[in-house]
Design an enzyme around this catalytic site. Structure first.
Site, PDB file in Angstrom:
ATOM      1  N   ASN A 144      11.296  -0.717   8.436  1.00  0.00           N
ATOM      2  CA  ASN A 144      10.797  -1.608   6.628  1.00  0.00           C
ATOM      3  C   ASN A 144      12.290  -1.180   6.184  1.00  0.00           C
ATOM      4  O   ASN A 144      12.182  -0.579   5.261  1.00  0.00           O
ATOM      5  CB  ASN A 144       9.846  -1.590   6.189  1.00  0.00           C
ATOM      6  CG  ASN A 144       9.806  -2.815   5.567  1.00  0.00           C
ATOM      7  OD1 ASN A 144      10.746  -2.739   4.853  1.00  0.00           O
ATOM      8  ND2 ASN A 144       9.339  -2.862   4.548  1.00  0.00           N
ATOM      9  N   ARG A 182       5.332 -10.720 -11.775  1.00  0.00           N
ATOM     10  CA  ARG A 182       5.801 -11.981 -11.948  1.00  0.00           C
ATOM     11  C   ARG A 182       4.970 -12.844 -12.715  1.00  0.00           C
ATOM     12  O   ARG A 182       3.455 -12.401 -12.550  1.00  0.00           O
ATOM     13  CB  ARG A 182       5.628 -12.253 -10.150  1.00  0.00           C
ATOM     14  CG  ARG A 182       6.735 -11.646  -9.502  1.00  0.00           C
ATOM     15  CD  ARG A 182       7.107 -11.793  -8.519  1.00  0.00           C
ATOM     16  NE  ARG A 182       7.072 -11.290  -7.375  1.00  0.00           N
ATOM     17  CZ  ARG A 182       7.026 -10.354  -5.898  1.00  0.00           C
ATOM     18  NH1 ARG A 182       5.991 -10.923  -5.785  1.00  0.00           N
ATOM     19  NH2 ARG A 182       7.965  -9.201  -5.297  1.00  0.00           N
ATOM     20  N   ARG A 211      10.857  -4.856  10.180  1.00  0.00           N
ATOM     21  CA  ARG A 211       9.350  -5.588   9.035  1.00  0.00           C
ATOM     22  C   ARG A 211      10.981  -6.540   8.425  1.00  0.00           C
ATOM     23  O   ARG A 211      11.985  -6.444   7.951  1.00  0.00           O
ATOM     24  CB  ARG A 211       9.079  -4.919   7.892  1.00  0.00           C
ATOM     25  CG  ARG A 211       8.232  -6.449   7.587  1.00  0.00           C
ATOM     26  CD  ARG A 211       7.400  -6.046   5.885  1.00  0.00           C
ATOM     27  NE  ARG A 211       7.158  -6.653   5.181  1.00  0.00           N
ATOM     28  CZ  ARG A 211       7.504  -6.701   3.973  1.00  0.00           C
ATOM     29  NH1 ARG A 211       8.064  -5.001   2.876  1.00  0.00           N
ATOM     30  NH2 ARG A 211       6.773  -7.896   2.707  1.00  0.00           N
ATOM     31  N   HIS A 268       3.961 -12.182   2.424  1.00  0.00           N
ATOM     32  CA  HIS A 268       1.826 -10.525   3.255  1.00  0.00           C
ATOM     33  C   HIS A 268       1.727 -11.410   3.949  1.00  0.00           C
ATOM     34  O   HIS A 268       0.258 -10.939   4.061  1.00  0.00           O
ATOM     35  CB  HIS A 268       1.587 -10.989   1.834  1.00  0.00           C
ATOM     36  CG  HIS A 268       2.082 -10.769   0.839  1.00  0.00           C
ATOM     37  ND1 HIS A 268       1.175 -11.034  -0.872  1.00  0.00           N
ATOM     38  CD2 HIS A 268       3.100  -9.065   0.233  1.00  0.00           C
ATOM     39  CE1 HIS A 268       2.481 -10.188  -1.962  1.00  0.00           C
ATOM     40  NE2 HIS A 268       3.045  -9.273  -1.304  1.00  0.00           N
ATOM     41  N   GLU A 287      -0.483  -3.320   7.620  1.00  0.00           N
ATOM     42  CA  GLU A 287       0.211  -3.902   7.484  1.00  0.00           C
ATOM     43  C   GLU A 287       1.509  -2.952   9.245  1.00  0.00           C
ATOM     44  O   GLU A 287       2.036  -3.734   9.664  1.00  0.00           O
ATOM     45  CB  GLU A 287       1.792  -4.221   6.978  1.00  0.00           C
ATOM     46  CG  GLU A 287       0.916  -5.233   5.896  1.00  0.00           C
ATOM     47  CD  GLU A 287       1.970  -5.589   4.685  1.00  0.00           C
ATOM     48  OE1 GLU A 287       2.294  -6.331   4.214  1.00  0.00           O
ATOM     49  OE2 GLU A 287       1.861  -4.793   3.523  1.00  0.00           O
TER      50      GLU A 287
END
Length: 401
Positions: free
Chosen positions: A7, A243, A94, A183, A388
Site C-alpha cells: 500500500n 470529515r 492497493r 473501503h 484488508e
C-alpha cells in the site's frame, strides 16, 4: 503461496508478506517520510515463531530507494523471511480509486497503469503514490506478477439509481461525477467472512466500517453492493474523525460568498477540521469517550450525532435490501467501541435489531467473528475484525491459479 501486499502512499509504503494457506503474516513493515527529512522504516518478522523487529532511521529520497530497502529487509540475515526478491512470485497493490474502467482485481500491464493514471483527477491524494509504488515494485520484484486491487471495485455493482447524482448528464458522461464508494476491500472481506461464519450463502447484510474514515454498504443476497455511504470522494456519508460526512451543499456557497473562504480553505475545513474534531475537539474516539464520561456536553453531542447517522443508514439500507439478515461492525471503532455500537443499535427493535449489552461489552476487541445480538433479535449483529491485506492476498491468489 506467499504474497506481498503493498500500500504505497505519497510519502509512505505499508507492506505485508502473507501466506495465503495459513493466513500467517510472515513480515510487516511501514516506511514513512519518503522524500521528507528524517525518514524511517519499522520492520517486523516472525522467525522460528519469534517476532523480530528492526528499525532504520535515515533519509529516504524516493519510492525506489524505499522499495529497495523493503527488499533488503525481507532478505536480511537477521530479520529476513526470504533469501532473494525473486522468491516473491505475486504482489498485490492497493489502489484507492479505479474509476469506472477498473471494476475488479487486474494483472498490471501498461494499459492498467494508463487507466490508473486517468483516475488521478478523481483521487489526486492517493493514486499518484500508488502508481509510484507499482512502478518501482515491478522493477525490484521483477520475477513477480503484479496485481491492482481497487478499493472502489466492490461498489461497482451499484445500479445507476444509487450511483448517479441528480445533475445534468454531461457531468457524468464527460467528467465521471458519480458515487464510487471506498473501503471496498474491507466491506468485501467482512461480508464474505460473515457469510462463511453464518453458513448462509444468500446473506443480506449492512457492513459498517467505522474508523477515522467511516462508511457503510448495503450488500444483497447475491453478495453485490447495491448502495454505499461514501460518494465521489471519501467525504460523504457518515460523520468521521475529521470529515463532515453528508452536508447541505449550500454550506459551501455560504462559506464562500458570505465568509469569503476559498475552495482550498473549505476543502481543509470539511476534510481535516470537522467531524469528531470539529464537534468535540478531538478526532480520537478514545479521547471523546473520556470527555463524555466526565460529563462534557460536546462529547455527548459528538457521540449522539455519530450514532444517529449510522442509525439513519441502517434504516435506509434495510429498506433498500427489503430486510436485512446481519449488521457487521468492523474497523477501529466498529471493533473496539462498545458505546458506539450500543448507541447505533438502540431503539431499532421495530426492525428486529436488538443488542445483548453484556455480549457487546464482554466481546469488545474481538479477534475473530462474534455475535452480540440478543436472543430475541431477528437480525444478527456481528463484530468482525477486518483484514484488508489478507483480502488483497486472497484476490491475488485466486487470479494466480
Amino acid at each position: 503461496m506467499d504474497i506481498l501486499v503493498i500500500n504505497s502512499g505519497s510519502s509512505s509504503i505499508k507492506y505485508q508478506l502473507l501466506n495465503t494457506e495459513t493466513k500467517e503474516v510472515l513480515a510487516v513493515g511501514l516506511v514513512e517520510r519518503i522524500g521528507i527529512d528524517a525518514g524511517n522504516i519499522k520492520h517486523k518478522a516472525k522467525i522460528n515463531g519469534e517476532e523480530k523487529v528492526k528499525i532504520i532511521e535515515q533519509d529516504i529520497p524516493n519510492h525506489e530507494d524505499a522499495m529497495k530497502m523493503v527488499a533488503e529487509l525481507l532478505t536480511d540475515k537477521e530479520v529476513g523471511v526470504i533469501h532473494n526478491p525473486e522468491e516473491i512470485l505475486a504482489v498485490g497493490h492497493r489502489v484507492v480509486h479505479g474509476g469506472e474502467s477498473l471494476v475488479k482485481t487486474e494483472l498490471i500491464n501498461d494499459d492498467i497503469i494508463r487507466k490508473i493514471e486517468e483516475t488521478i483527477p478523481l483521487s489526486p491524494l492517493h493514486n499518484p503514490g500508488h502508481l509510484a509504488g507499482i512502478k518501482v515494485g515491478m522493477k525490484i520484484f521483477s520475477a513477480a506478477k503484479h496485481f491492482a486491487v481497487l478499493d472502489t471495485a466492490f461498489h461497482q455493482t451499484m445500479p445507476p439509481k444509487a450511483y448517479r447524482f441528480a445533475i445534468p448528464e454531461k457531468y457524468y458522461k464527460e467528467h465521471h461525477l458519480r458515487v464510487y464508494g471506498f473501503h471496498g476491500t474491507s466491506h468485501r472481506y467482512v461480508y464474505e467472512t460473515a457469510r462463511d461464519y453464518l453458513k448462509k450463502d444468500d446473506l443480506k447484510a449492512i457492513t459498517i466500517h467505522l474508523g477515522n474514515g467511516s462508511s457503510m454498504s448495503a450488500v444483497n443476497s447475491e453478495g453485490h453492493c447495491v448502495d454505499t455511504s461514501m460518494g465521489l470522494t471519501p467525504l460523504d456519508g457518515l460523520m468521521m474523525g475529521t470529515r463532515t460526512g453528508s452536508i447541505d451543499a449550500s454550506v459551501v456557497f455560504y462559506l464562500g460568498q458570505v465568509m469569503g473562504m476559498d475552495f482550498e480553505e473549505i476543502k481543509t475545513l470539511f476534510n481535516k477540521q470537522s467531524g469528531m474534531l470539529g464537534i468535540a475537539g478531538s478526532s480520537d474516539a478514545r479521547d471523546v469517550t473520556d470527555m463524555l464520561e466526565k460529563g462534557d456536553a460536546n462529547a455527548q453531542l459528538c457521540y449522539d450525532m455519530y450514532a444517529y447517522r449510522i442509525k439513519k443508514f441502517i434504516g435506509s439500507y434495510t429498506a433498500v435490501l427489503n430486510g436485512v439478515d446481519a449488521l457487521i461492525f468492523t474497523a477501529g471503532l466498529g471493533e473496539h467501541d462498545e458505546l458506539m455500537r450500543s448507541m447505533a443499535c438502540s431503539e431499532l427493535s421495530y426492525l428486529g435489531i436488538e443488542m445483548d449489552e453484556e455480549k457487546n461489552k464482554s466481546l469488545n476487541h474481538a479477534k475473530q467473528a462474534v455475535e452480540i445480538q440478543s436472543a430475541n433479535s431477528r437480525v444478527k449483529i456481528l463484530i468482525i475484525p477486518t483484514n484488508e491485506e489478507l483480502q488483497i492476498a486472497k484476490e491475488v491468489y485466486d487470479l494466480m491459479q
